[in-house]
Design a protein around this motif. Structure first.
Motif, short mmCIF file in Angstrom:
data_model
loop_
_atom_site.label_atom_id
_atom_site.label_comp_id
_atom_site.label_asym_id
_atom_site.label_seq_id
_atom_site.Cartn_x
_atom_site.Cartn_y
_atom_site.Cartn_z
N ILE A 145 58.39 34.11 1.48
CA ILE A 145 59.66 34.76 1.83
C ILE A 145 59.55 36.27 1.60
O ILE A 145 60.00 37.07 2.42
N ALA A 146 58.95 36.65 0.47
CA ALA A 146 58.83 38.06 0.12
C ALA A 146 57.89 38.82 1.05
O ALA A 146 58.08 40.02 1.29
N THR A 147 56.88 38.15 1.58
CA THR A 147 55.87 38.84 2.40
C THR A 147 56.01 38.59 3.90
O THR A 147 55.25 39.16 4.68
N ILE A 159 38.69 51.75 15.82
CA ILE A 159 38.43 50.46 15.19
C ILE A 159 38.42 50.59 13.68
O ILE A 159 38.99 49.77 12.96
N GLY A 160 37.82 51.64 13.17
CA GLY A 160 37.80 51.87 11.73
C GLY A 160 39.19 52.07 11.14
O GLY A 160 39.52 51.53 10.09
N LEU A 161 40.01 52.86 11.83
CA LEU A 161 41.38 53.08 11.36
C LEU A 161 42.20 51.80 11.39
O LEU A 161 42.97 51.51 10.47
N VAL A 162 42.05 51.04 12.45
CA VAL A 162 42.79 49.77 12.55
C VAL A 162 42.35 48.82 11.44
O VAL A 162 43.19 48.17 10.81
N MET A 163 41.06 48.76 11.18
CA MET A 163 40.58 47.89 10.11
C MET A 163 41.15 48.32 8.76
O MET A 163 41.58 47.49 7.97
N ALA A 164 41.17 49.63 8.51
CA ALA A 164 41.63 50.13 7.21
C ALA A 164 43.14 50.06 7.05
O ALA A 164 43.63 49.77 5.96
N LEU A 165 43.88 50.29 8.11
CA LEU A 165 45.34 50.39 7.99
C LEU A 165 46.09 49.11 8.33
O LEU A 165 47.26 48.98 7.96
N ILE A 166 45.46 48.18 9.03
CA ILE A 166 46.17 46.96 9.42
C ILE A 166 45.48 45.71 8.89
O ILE A 166 46.09 44.91 8.19
N PHE A 167 44.20 45.52 9.20
CA PHE A 167 43.55 44.27 8.85
C PHE A 167 43.33 44.11 7.35
O PHE A 167 43.48 43.02 6.81
N VAL A 168 42.96 45.17 6.66
CA VAL A 168 42.74 45.07 5.21
C VAL A 168 44.04 44.72 4.48
O VAL A 168 44.04 43.82 3.64
N PRO A 169 45.17 45.39 4.77
CA PRO A 169 46.40 44.98 4.09
C PRO A 169 46.81 43.53 4.36
O PRO A 169 47.29 42.85 3.45
N GLY A 189 44.77 41.06 4.93
CA GLY A 189 43.86 40.26 4.12
C GLY A 189 44.24 40.26 2.65
O GLY A 189 44.16 39.24 1.97
N VAL A 190 44.68 41.41 2.15
CA VAL A 190 45.09 41.50 0.75
C VAL A 190 46.34 40.67 0.51
O VAL A 190 46.43 39.93 -0.48
N VAL A 191 47.31 40.75 1.40
CA VAL A 191 48.55 39.97 1.24
C VAL A 191 48.25 38.47 1.30
O VAL A 191 48.81 37.69 0.53
N TRP A 248 44.09 36.24 -6.66
CA TRP A 248 43.60 37.30 -7.53
C TRP A 248 44.52 37.43 -8.73
O TRP A 248 45.73 37.61 -8.59
N ASP A 249 43.95 37.40 -9.92
CA ASP A 249 44.74 37.47 -11.14
C ASP A 249 45.50 38.80 -11.25
O ASP A 249 46.68 38.81 -11.61
N ILE A 250 44.85 39.90 -10.94
CA ILE A 250 45.50 41.20 -11.06
C ILE A 250 46.66 41.33 -10.08
O ILE A 250 47.71 41.88 -10.40
N CYS A 251 46.49 40.79 -8.90
CA CYS A 251 47.56 40.84 -7.90
C CYS A 251 48.73 39.95 -8.32
O CYS A 251 49.89 40.30 -8.15
N THR A 252 48.40 38.79 -8.87
CA THR A 252 49.44 37.88 -9.34
C THR A 252 50.26 38.53 -10.45
O THR A 252 51.49 38.47 -10.43
N ARG A 253 49.58 39.18 -11.39
CA ARG A 253 50.30 39.85 -12.48
C ARG A 253 51.17 40.99 -11.96
O ARG A 253 52.28 41.19 -12.43
#
Length: 118
Positions: A38-40, A77-87, A89-91, A97-102
């Motif tokens: 819900i949050a994401t 392609i590099g900008l799209v990977m860094a600004l869209i795909f990486v976030p 993947g992180v979400v 990930w323990d640090i993300c959970t905390r």
């Protein structure tokens, strides 16, 4: 370069379709949508629409663009990977990930419930 740009655009649109399909399947099969989902959800929808926009741009640029330079396509392609795909993947991988959970629990005051385990 035109073929590479068209291929990148089609690949991006395919990925956006898969991401929208995953969003539409939230809560399947029992209808329960976790607080983390819900949050994401809004963030994921915005990022998916950004993937669609850049995919259409790349597709149009490859089909009707006058001159494509390799440096420009690689930069895009590099900008799209860094600004869209990486976030995205992180979400998606944050609950593992323990640090993300905390960090999530500290910011929201809620327990990380991503639907696993029960």
């Amino acid at each position: 370069m035109r073929i590479a740009s068209v291929a990148w655009g089609l690949l991006s649109l395919l990925l956006a379709f898969m991401c929208f399909t995953a969003l539409s399947m939230l809560g399947f099969p029992d209808g329960y949508i976790t607080p983390y989902d819900i949050a994401t959800r809004q963030l994921k929808e915005v990022m998916n629409w950004l993937i669609v926009a850049q995919g259409l741009y790349s597709l149009c640029k490859g089909l009707v663009g006058r001159r494509l330079r390799p440096e420009g396509l690689v930069l895009q392609i590099g900008l799209v990977m860094a600004l869209i795909f990486v976030p995205i993947g992180v979400v998606d991988s944050c609950p593992r990930w323990d640090i993300c959970t905390r960090a999530y629990e500290a910011m929201t005051g809620n327990f990380m419930d991503d639907g696993t385990g029960g």
